[in-house]
Structures are given as structure tokens and as C-alpha cells.
Design an enzyme around this catalytic site. Structure first.
Site, PDB file in Angstrom:
ATOM      1  N   TYR A  61     107.999 -26.294 -10.841  1.00 59.54           N
ATOM      2  CA  TYR A  61     108.869 -27.192 -10.078  1.00 59.54           C
ATOM      3  C   TYR A  61     108.438 -28.637 -10.279  1.00 59.54           C
ATOM      4  O   TYR A  61     109.266 -29.518 -10.547  1.00 59.54           O
ATOM      5  CB  TYR A  61     108.816 -26.819  -8.602  1.00 59.54           C
ATOM      6  CG  TYR A  61     109.642 -27.713  -7.711  1.00 59.54           C
ATOM      7  CD1 TYR A  61     111.020 -27.575  -7.653  1.00 59.54           C
ATOM      8  CD2 TYR A  61     109.038 -28.690  -6.922  1.00 59.54           C
ATOM      9  CE1 TYR A  61     111.788 -28.391  -6.829  1.00 59.54           C
ATOM     10  CE2 TYR A  61     109.789 -29.511  -6.096  1.00 59.54           C
ATOM     11  CZ  TYR A  61     111.163 -29.358  -6.055  1.00 59.54           C
ATOM     12  OH  TYR A  61     111.913 -30.179  -5.240  1.00 59.54           O
TER      13      TYR A  61
ATOM     14  N   SER B 287     112.002 -35.573  -6.762  1.00 59.03           N
ATOM     15  CA  SER B 287     111.109 -35.150  -5.682  1.00 59.03           C
ATOM     16  C   SER B 287     109.802 -35.903  -5.796  1.00 59.03           C
ATOM     17  O   SER B 287     109.345 -36.212  -6.902  1.00 59.03           O
ATOM     18  CB  SER B 287     110.835 -33.645  -5.763  1.00 59.03           C
ATOM     19  OG  SER B 287     109.799 -33.264  -4.877  1.00 59.03           O
TER      20      SER B 287
END
Length: 237
Positions: free
Chosen positions: A146, A132
């Protein structure tokens, strides 16, 4: 004859969104594709029926299950690790068990899958991990765990590239920005904020990520390894 005719591909996390687009891309290009799913049984069944790919239930939080599904896939030509989850909220308030599960799925599973795949891959094998852009940029609060899990993939890929290089195996990370999926829809509540940070003011499409994965898995990328490939409309610029 497709670009990947005769190739065997395993995609961890392939039932929805980006993963499903990657399944469709490799099937369209002639590959023999297996993909895993966990919480999306109906979506996995529909995708398997649509594409002819094989769906296999696998909990990516279970290390032994991850190793087993890779091992049973035989001499893979291409491994794509797309399975991942998000745990969001202020760090002081998050449940430790949830964070442990996040790290098992987002960090441990890619590591163990990559190592097991490399044991049985032929020379020229490809490993692609879907990370990501949040591994590089985190513009909002509540996403520390995250972001940490996605940053970890960068060091992992660089290190494994050194270990796998003598075997003729490449490993790369694809880092999407905002992509139009059910987890982050283009018409969702975060749209305006996200687009304000981007040069190309739209969500990307899963098929665009699949296209980057296909290039990295192909012969033109044989000299590309240990690298991060961002596809984010300049979200992280």
C-alpha cells in the site's frame, strides 16, 4: 454563483467517504459533476439522488474502462482520482494477484486517467490525485505494498507536472492522514495508536480533505503543481 459554476468535474471513486465529500463540495460550488463507483452501487445511487451528480460504474482495475470514462466525459476542467484500495498483511504471505490489482487501481488508473484527461482539458485544467500520508511515513508492519502504491503517486505527479505544464494544466497530490471514514473510523481499534503519533489528536473529516481539493482546483492555486499536500494533523511530522 458558485466558485465552480460552469466547470465540468470527474471524480474517480466518489461514492463513499472522502470521494463523496468531494462530490458534495463541487456540486455545492456549482460544478457539473460525474463520479465513478465500483462496489458501492447503493451508496452511489443515494449520492446521485441527493446531489444531482451523475454516477457511472467503472472498475478502476480495468485500464480501458478508466480511459473510456475519462474520454466520454469530454473536455474536463477538473479530474479528481480518489479510487483506491488497500491490501494489508506481511509481504511474504500476500497473494501476488491481490498486489497486482492494488497496483492497477492505485497506480495505473491515476496515470492513465491523468494522461487521457490532459489530452482533452482546456488550458487551466486541474488534476488532483488522492494519495496518502503513508507514501511518506509507514509506522506499522504489513502495509508495504500500500505504501509503495502511494509513494509512486509522488514521482508520477512530479513527472506529469513537467509534461502538462506547457499545456497550462496542473497536477497535485493530496495526502490525507487518518480520516473518519468507514474504512478508518474515528472510533476504530487503531484510534489510540494513530492519535499518539499526531499533534492534533483526532481523525480528520472528509470535508476537510474536500476543502483542500477545492482550493487546489481553484484559481488561487494556478501556480501550484507537482506538489504533495499533506493533511494529517502532523501524523507524518
Amino acid at each position: 454563483m458558485g466558485a465552480f459554476t460552469g466547470k465540468t468535474v470527474l471524480i474517480l471513486g466518489g461514492s463513499r467517504g472522502i470521494g463523496a465529500a468531494i462530490v458534495r463540495r463541487f456540486v455545492t460550488d456549482g460544478a457539473n459533476v460525474r463520479f465513478t463507483y465500483a462496489g458501492s452501487k447503493d451508496a452511489a445511487k443515494r449520492l446521485a439522488q441527493e446531489t444531482g451528480a451523475t454516477a457511472v460504474f467503472t472498475d478502476s482495475a480495468d485500464r480501458d474502462a478508466v480511459i473510456d470514462v475519462v474520454r466520454k466525459s469530454g473536455a474536463l476542467d477538473i479530474l479528481v482520482v480518489n479510487a483506491g484500495i488497500g491490501v494489508f498483511g506481511e509481504a511474504l504471505e500476500l497473494n501476488a494477484d491481490d498486489i497486482d490489482r492494488l497496483f492497477k487501481i492505485n497506480i495505473h488508473a491515476p496515470y492513465h486517467a491523468s494522461v487521457e484527461a490532459a489530452r482533452q482539458m482546456p488550458e487551466g485544467g486541474r488534476i488532483l490525485i488522492i494519495g496518502s500520508v503513508n507514501g511518506d511515513r509507514m509506522p506499522v508492519a504489513g502495509m508495504a505494498a500500500y505504501a509503495a502504491s502511494k509513494s509512486a503517486l509522488q514521482g508520477m505527479a512530479r513527472g506529469l507536472a513537467r509534461d502538462f505544464g506547457p499545456r497550462g494544466i496542473t497536477i497535485n497530490v493530496v495526502q490525507p492522514g487518518p480520516i473518519d471514514t468507514d474504512a478508518n473510523p474515528a472510533n476504530g481499534p487503531m484510534r489510540d495508536m494513530l492519535h499518539s503519533l499526531m499533534a492534533i489528536k483526532r481523525h480528520g473529516q472528509p470535508e476537510e480533505v474536500a476543502g483542500m481539493v477545492a482550493w487546489l482546483a481553484g484559481p488561487e492555486a494556478s501556480f501550484v503543481t507537482g506538489a504533495m499536500h499533506t493533511i494529517d494533523g502532523a501524523f507524518g511530522a
